[in-house]
Design an enzyme around this catalytic site. Sequence first.
Site, PDB file in Angstrom:
ATOM      1  N   LYS A 190       0.855  -1.187   0.000  1.00 14.73           N
ATOM      2  CA  LYS A 190       0.000   0.000   0.000  1.00 14.73           C
ATOM      3  C   LYS A 190       0.889   1.235   0.000  1.00 14.73           C
ATOM      4  O   LYS A 190       1.935   1.242   0.645  1.00 14.73           O
ATOM      5  CB  LYS A 190      -0.881  -0.006   1.268  1.00 14.73           C
TER       6      LYS A 190
ATOM      7  N   GLY B 283     -20.949   6.396   4.614  1.00 13.27           N
ATOM      8  CA  GLY B 283     -19.926   6.814   3.657  1.00 13.27           C
ATOM      9  C   GLY B 283     -20.427   6.593   2.237  1.00 13.27           C
ATOM     10  O   GLY B 283     -20.528   5.460   1.778  1.00 13.27           O
TER      11      GLY B 283
ATOM     12  N   VAL C 264     -17.209   4.008  -3.530  1.00 16.21           N
ATOM     13  CA  VAL C 264     -17.759   2.661  -3.338  1.00 16.21           C
ATOM     14  C   VAL C 264     -19.147   2.722  -2.692  1.00 16.21           C
ATOM     15  O   VAL C 264     -20.100   2.115  -3.183  1.00 16.21           O
ATOM     16  CB  VAL C 264     -16.826   1.785  -2.462  1.00 16.21           C
ATOM     17  N   GLY C 265     -19.247   3.456  -1.576  1.00 13.60           N
ATOM     18  CA  GLY C 265     -20.506   3.498  -0.827  1.00 13.60           C
ATOM     19  C   GLY C 265     -21.657   4.018  -1.676  1.00 13.60           C
ATOM     20  O   GLY C 265     -22.789   3.514  -1.587  1.00 13.60           O
TER      21      GLY C 265
ATOM     22  N   GLY D 291     -19.089   7.559  -0.726  1.00 14.25           N
ATOM     23  CA  GLY D 291     -18.047   7.932  -1.687  1.00 14.25           C
ATOM     24  C   GLY D 291     -18.118   7.077  -2.931  1.00 14.25           C
ATOM     25  O   GLY D 291     -19.189   6.619  -3.334  1.00 14.25           O
TER      26      GLY D 291
HETATM   27  N1  LIG Z   1     -12.133   2.378  -3.943  1.00 12.74           N
HETATM   28  C1  LIG Z   1     -11.969   1.077  -3.880  1.00 12.74           C
HETATM   29  O1  LIG Z   1     -12.003   0.373  -4.894  1.00 12.74           O
HETATM   30  C2  LIG Z   1     -11.755   0.424  -2.538  1.00 12.74           C
HETATM   31  C3  LIG Z   1     -11.317  -0.910  -2.514  1.00 12.74           C
HETATM   32  C4  LIG Z   1     -11.171  -1.552  -1.281  1.00 12.74           C
HETATM   33  C5  LIG Z   1     -11.433  -0.851  -0.118  1.00 12.74           C
HETATM   34  N2  LIG Z   1     -11.835   0.451  -0.183  1.00 12.74           N
HETATM   35  C6  LIG Z   1     -12.115   1.125   1.078  1.00 12.74           C
HETATM   36  O2  LIG Z   1     -13.466   1.550   1.097  1.00 12.74           O
HETATM   37  C7  LIG Z   1     -13.593   2.777   1.793  1.00 12.74           C
HETATM   38  C8  LIG Z   1     -14.227   3.831   0.889  1.00 12.74           C
HETATM   39  O3  LIG Z   1     -13.430   3.988  -0.283  1.00 12.74           O
HETATM   40  P1  LIG Z   1     -13.831   5.026  -1.431  1.00 12.74           P
HETATM   41  O4  LIG Z   1     -12.930   4.744  -2.576  1.00 12.74           O
HETATM   42  O5  LIG Z   1     -15.316   5.004  -1.611  1.00 12.74           O
HETATM   43  O6  LIG Z   1     -13.382   6.372  -0.753  1.00 12.74           O
HETATM   44  P2  LIG Z   1     -13.995   7.843  -0.991  1.00 12.74           P
HETATM   45  O7  LIG Z   1     -12.972   8.790  -0.462  1.00 12.74           O
HETATM   46  O8  LIG Z   1     -14.510   7.984  -2.378  1.00 12.74           O
HETATM   47  O9  LIG Z   1     -15.301   7.822  -0.048  1.00 12.74           O
HETATM   48  C9  LIG Z   1     -15.282   7.902   1.332  1.00 12.74           C
HETATM   49  C10 LIG Z   1     -16.555   8.665   1.728  1.00 12.74           C
HETATM   50  O10 LIG Z   1     -16.696   8.590   3.142  1.00 12.74           O
HETATM   51  C11 LIG Z   1     -17.043   9.880   3.620  1.00 12.74           C
HETATM   52  N3  LIG Z   1     -16.625   9.943   5.021  1.00 12.74           N
HETATM   53  C12 LIG Z   1     -15.394  10.209   5.535  1.00 12.74           C
HETATM   54  N4  LIG Z   1     -15.427  10.136   6.881  1.00 12.74           N
HETATM   55  C13 LIG Z   1     -16.696   9.810   7.214  1.00 12.74           C
HETATM   56  C14 LIG Z   1     -17.363   9.576   8.455  1.00 12.74           C
HETATM   57  N5  LIG Z   1     -16.720   9.670   9.622  1.00 12.74           N
HETATM   58  N6  LIG Z   1     -18.683   9.252   8.422  1.00 12.74           N
HETATM   59  C15 LIG Z   1     -19.353   9.158   7.236  1.00 12.74           C
HETATM   60  N7  LIG Z   1     -18.763   9.368   6.043  1.00 12.74           N
HETATM   61  C16 LIG Z   1     -17.467   9.688   6.029  1.00 12.74           C
HETATM   62  C17 LIG Z   1     -16.338  10.847   2.687  1.00 12.74           C
HETATM   63  O11 LIG Z   1     -16.950  12.135   2.718  1.00 12.74           O
HETATM   64  C18 LIG Z   1     -16.523  10.143   1.345  1.00 12.74           C
HETATM   65  O12 LIG Z   1     -17.734  10.505   0.716  1.00 12.74           O
HETATM   66  C19 LIG Z   1     -12.173   3.111   2.265  1.00 12.74           C
HETATM   67  O13 LIG Z   1     -11.961   2.601   3.574  1.00 12.74           O
HETATM   68  C20 LIG Z   1     -11.305   2.368   1.285  1.00 12.74           C
HETATM   69  O14 LIG Z   1     -10.005   2.082   1.799  1.00 12.74           O
HETATM   70  C21 LIG Z   1     -12.005   1.088  -1.359  1.00 12.74           C
END
Ligand SMILES: NC(=O)c1ccc[n+]([C@@H]2O[C@H](COP(=O)([O-])OP(=O)(O)OC[C@H]3O[C@@H](n4cnc5c(N)ncnc54)[C@H](O)[C@@H]3O)[C@@H](O)[C@H]2O)c1
Length: 314
Positions: free
Chosen positions: A36, A141, A145-146, A143
């Site tokens: 990472k 969350g 993924v969510g 973002g």
């Molecule tokens: N992107 C991927 O393909 C991927 C793969 C494996 C794991 N992940 C994990 O999934 C998670 C989300 O990834 P992502 O790519 O969607 O990231 P992202 O930055 O696009 O989304 C994260 C979202 O969470 C929100 N957020 C931050 N703190 C918060 C809180 N305390 N309460 C509520 N919302 C909050 C942010 O405003 C944002 O909208 C991370 O932990 C990441 O490591 C992502």
Amino acid sequence: MNVYDDSRAAVRDALRLSRAMTFKAACADLPLGGGKGVIMLGPTDGPLAEERRRAVLRDFGDAVDILAGRYLTAEDVGTSMQDMTVIAESTRHVTGRPVERGGSGDPSLWTALGVESALRVACERAFGSQSLEGRSVSVVGLGHVGGDLARRLAAGGARLVVSDVDERKRALADALGATWAEPAQALVAEVDVLAPCALGGILHHDSVGALRCRAICGAANNQLASDDIADVLEARGILWVPDFVANAGGIINIQVELEPEGYSPDRADARVRAIGDTTRTVLAQAEATGTNPLAAAMELARQRLAEAGVGAAA
Ligand SMILES: NC(=O)c1ccc[n+]([C@@H]2O[C@H](COP(=O)([O-])OP(=O)(O)OC[C@H]3O[C@@H](n4cnc5c(N)ncnc54)[C@H](O)[C@@H]3O)[C@@H](O)[C@H]2O)c1
């Protein structure tokens, strides 16, 4: 790319995340190890101006290039597909670039598909059916993924509570007919499934006692503040799908990009959906051996590492 108080915190995070990547790749049976990269923003840096951000990303690309292919970077928290294009100006060891530039595109959509597959299997074990019709899910969350996971769950008929620290995400809640809640409320909402999709460490000794869900399955990496939380969840009768099992869709898709036959979305789709089978294996093994899902998933990863002749991660 994230804000850290100091460089020790950033290094600790990189080590924790890379450890999880080892388990993730092994559980998904990928011929990849665990690595990472973290780009640290200082507490007073604020969002980077465009030119500075480009320079930071290119520096990061130089650092990746020095590793000469032993580490491949990809999009994650705080970075975008466009950022991968900038990093690619400094190194070829970057994955998940836009499709028109020869990459496999945004991995987040694949991660969301994998989480959905795992979540359905969690429902199968907890409620006797994979159907999402009428199931209640709280997505914390919204973002990359969510947000996509919420769309998928809504399309499957789930009733959603959604939450983000970014108020602009309310628009998605409205579009999906979901109930918007503050993050602290969404975490303890009375729902069938909690889907943590923001940052890690959300499940700790102070928070788990207040949970009112029956199962937890989400994308966030390192959801447990410490491994013993898996026992606490078990004792509370809450079924937890290990994060590194549920959220492997992005890296599974990247592996398809690396294969000699070239990238194929159909192959990626089948492989990512197989996360459901891995989840079923892990949950069944936990039940059969009287351990928790974390221990069962780590054991599966250790077996795979041993088969590959690699020392097991601590
Ligand atoms: N992107 C991927 O393909 C991927 C793969 C494996 C794991 N992940 C994990 O999934 C998670 C989300 O990834 P992502 O790519 O969607 O990231 P992202 O930055 O696009 O989304 C994260 C979202 O969470 C929100 N957020 C931050 N703190 C918060 C809180 N305390 N309460 C509520 N919302 C909050 C942010 O405003 C944002 O909208 C991370 O932990 C990441 O490591 C992502």
